[in-house]
Design a protein around this motif. Sequence first.
Motif, PDB file in Angstrom:
ATOM      1  N   VAL A 120      -9.973   0.638   6.106  1.00 42.67           N
ATOM      2  CA  VAL A 120     -10.072   1.764   5.176  1.00 42.67           C
ATOM      3  C   VAL A 120      -8.906   1.698   4.196  1.00 42.67           C
ATOM      4  O   VAL A 120      -7.740   1.629   4.610  1.00 42.67           O
ATOM      5  CB  VAL A 120     -10.059   3.112   5.928  1.00 42.67           C
ATOM      6  CG1 VAL A 120     -10.178   4.261   4.926  1.00 42.67           C
ATOM      7  CG2 VAL A 120     -11.173   3.153   6.958  1.00 42.67           C
ATOM      8  N   LYS A 121      -9.210   1.706   2.928  1.00 44.18           N
ATOM      9  CA  LYS A 121      -8.168   1.613   1.901  1.00 44.18           C
ATOM     10  C   LYS A 121      -7.567   2.972   1.619  1.00 44.18           C
ATOM     11  O   LYS A 121      -8.272   3.961   1.454  1.00 44.18           O
ATOM     12  CB  LYS A 121      -8.758   1.027   0.607  1.00 44.18           C
ATOM     13  CG  LYS A 121      -7.726   0.823  -0.502  1.00 44.18           C
ATOM     14  CD  LYS A 121      -8.362   0.184  -1.728  1.00 44.18           C
ATOM     15  CE  LYS A 121      -7.340  -0.052  -2.823  1.00 44.18           C
ATOM     16  NZ  LYS A 121      -7.946  -0.682  -4.013  1.00 44.18           N
ATOM     17  N   ASP A 122      -6.235   3.015   1.556  1.00 43.24           N
ATOM     18  CA  ASP A 122      -5.512   4.223   1.163  1.00 43.24           C
ATOM     19  C   ASP A 122      -5.387   4.209  -0.352  1.00 43.24           C
ATOM     20  O   ASP A 122      -4.702   3.354  -0.921  1.00 43.24           O
ATOM     21  CB  ASP A 122      -4.122   4.230   1.805  1.00 43.24           C
ATOM     22  CG  ASP A 122      -3.371   5.532   1.544  1.00 43.24           C
ATOM     23  OD1 ASP A 122      -3.591   6.134   0.478  1.00 43.24           O
ATOM     24  OD2 ASP A 122      -2.561   5.929   2.402  1.00 43.24           O
ATOM     25  N   GLU A 123      -6.073   5.113  -1.013  1.00 47.21           N
ATOM     26  CA  GLU A 123      -6.107   5.115  -2.476  1.00 47.21           C
ATOM     27  C   GLU A 123      -4.741   5.410  -3.077  1.00 47.21           C
ATOM     28  O   GLU A 123      -4.477   5.057  -4.232  1.00 47.21           O
ATOM     29  CB  GLU A 123      -7.125   6.145  -2.979  1.00 47.21           C
ATOM     30  CG  GLU A 123      -8.554   5.848  -2.560  1.00 47.21           C
ATOM     31  CD  GLU A 123      -9.043   4.515  -3.098  1.00 47.21           C
ATOM     32  OE1 GLU A 123      -8.506   4.044  -4.127  1.00 47.21           O
ATOM     33  OE2 GLU A 123      -9.961   3.926  -2.490  1.00 47.21           O
ATOM     34  N   ASN A 124      -3.865   6.072  -2.341  1.00 49.91           N
ATOM     35  CA  ASN A 124      -2.538   6.400  -2.868  1.00 49.91           C
ATOM     36  C   ASN A 124      -1.597   5.193  -2.838  1.00 49.91           C
ATOM     37  O   ASN A 124      -0.931   4.876  -3.825  1.00 49.91           O
ATOM     38  CB  ASN A 124      -1.908   7.551  -2.065  1.00 49.91           C
ATOM     39  CG  ASN A 124      -2.674   8.850  -2.261  1.00 49.91           C
ATOM     40  OD1 ASN A 124      -3.150   9.137  -3.357  1.00 49.91           O
ATOM     41  ND2 ASN A 124      -2.798   9.641  -1.200  1.00 49.91           N
ATOM     42  N   SER A 125      -1.551   4.517  -1.702  1.00 48.61           N
ATOM     43  CA  SER A 125      -0.632   3.390  -1.546  1.00 48.61           C
ATOM     44  C   SER A 125      -1.264   2.044  -1.890  1.00 48.61           C
ATOM     45  O   SER A 125      -0.574   1.081  -2.197  1.00 48.61           O
ATOM     46  CB  SER A 125      -0.108   3.334  -0.101  1.00 48.61           C
ATOM     47  OG  SER A 125      -1.176   3.015   0.793  1.00 48.61           O
ATOM     48  N   GLY A 130      -2.746   0.302   0.283  1.00 46.44           N
ATOM     49  CA  GLY A 130      -2.796  -0.449   1.515  1.00 46.44           C
ATOM     50  C   GLY A 130      -4.041  -0.139   2.317  1.00 46.44           C
ATOM     51  O   GLY A 130      -4.866   0.702   1.937  1.00 46.44           O
ATOM     52  N   TYR A 131      -4.187  -0.824   3.446  1.00 45.47           N
ATOM     53  CA  TYR A 131      -5.354  -0.655   4.305  1.00 45.47           C
ATOM     54  C   TYR A 131      -4.917  -0.271   5.717  1.00 45.47           C
ATOM     55  O   TYR A 131      -3.861  -0.711   6.202  1.00 45.47           O
ATOM     56  CB  TYR A 131      -6.167  -1.959   4.373  1.00 45.47           C
ATOM     57  CG  TYR A 131      -6.966  -2.260   3.125  1.00 45.47           C
ATOM     58  CD1 TYR A 131      -8.310  -1.934   3.032  1.00 45.47           C
ATOM     59  CD2 TYR A 131      -6.358  -2.882   2.026  1.00 45.47           C
ATOM     60  CE1 TYR A 131      -9.046  -2.211   1.891  1.00 45.47           C
ATOM     61  CE2 TYR A 131      -7.078  -3.163   0.877  1.00 45.47           C
ATOM     62  CZ  TYR A 131      -8.425  -2.830   0.821  1.00 45.47           C
ATOM     63  OH  TYR A 131      -9.146  -3.106  -0.318  1.00 45.47           O
ATOM     64  N   SER A 132      -5.736   0.532   6.356  1.00 42.38           N
ATOM     65  CA  SER A 132      -5.551   0.834   7.775  1.00 42.38           C
ATOM     66  C   SER A 132      -6.793   0.369   8.519  1.00 42.38           C
ATOM     67  O   SER A 132      -7.884   0.294   7.951  1.00 42.38           O
ATOM     68  CB  SER A 132      -5.346   2.340   7.977  1.00 42.38           C
ATOM     69  OG  SER A 132      -6.482   3.068   7.531  1.00 42.38           O
ATOM     70  N   ASN A 180      -9.447   0.812  11.675  1.00 38.82           N
ATOM     71  CA  ASN A 180     -10.017   1.716  12.684  1.00 38.82           C
ATOM     72  C   ASN A 180     -10.887   0.917  13.643  1.00 38.82           C
ATOM     73  O   ASN A 180     -11.622   0.022  13.221  1.00 38.82           O
ATOM     74  CB  ASN A 180     -10.854   2.811  12.009  1.00 38.82           C
ATOM     75  CG  ASN A 180     -10.010   3.724  11.135  1.00 38.82           C
ATOM     76  OD1 ASN A 180      -8.818   3.907  11.389  1.00 38.82           O
ATOM     77  ND2 ASN A 180     -10.605   4.274  10.079  1.00 38.82           N
TER      78      ASN A 180
END
Length: 271
Positions: A255-260, A262-264, A266
């Motif tokens: 899942v991409k973090d639109e702010n940073s 980066g990806y996390s 799950n």
Amino acid sequence: MSGEDYPSDDDRSFVSAKSSHDVHTGSRFSPEEEASLLAESNKLKSDANSLFAHGSFEEAVQTYDRALSSCPNYLEYEIAVLHSNISACHIKAEQWKEATDSATKSIESLERIDPLPKPKVAQDASRGKLQAQSAVEEIDDETAEKIEALEKSGRTRDDVQKIRVKAFLRRAKARSETGGWAALQGAYEDYAFLSTIPTLSPLDKKTVQRSMREIGPKLDDAKSKEMAEMMSKLKGLGNTMLKPFGLSTNNFQFVKDENSGGYSMNFNQNT
């Protein structure tokens, strides 16, 4: 088609040559021996030019190769001309890899005579990145000697630039026809370099501009295709490794973090 399709880059003869074994021994021939070897090489080059003009591209390549064998190896200009002509033959025969390789050899020979200016690099403090600035020409003593020898032989740096343009045009053409992300990127870079040359002829300038426009979409498509193929292979490898554990790559979601940006990751056991 533009001027890069013609192999007869330079038919003038002059006395100043090198031997095929000199690359190993570092020795030079006497003026008389050089003159004899160069005359033989020029005669073979003329024969090859004629073969090219009659569409006998394979025979022309073989004859240019014989001319290379006769031409002394410390005479980089003549070597560059022959390799560029060989590239033209391969282009006509649609042998794209061979055309690319020959054009590259031509460019490398010219670089040993008269290196291209290297871009001046400065630190961009605001972004902490190295930024290329305008090219700065720095000629060392060895290069200055080579340029002086070139001019004594009757050639000029303009002559070198003309062959360099033809070699870059030929390599760019071959790379663009090869296809694939890396080859297209190389072709675009070659055309981008050519676009910076102020003395480029109007016909070649038109060729460069058109080619850059055409390569853009092809480059994007090739990149997307190759990235998709690479991800598919990685997924297959991952599934092979996870299968003994009753898992697959589908159990892992990024899942991409639109702010940073980066990806996390799950983990989903039920996928």
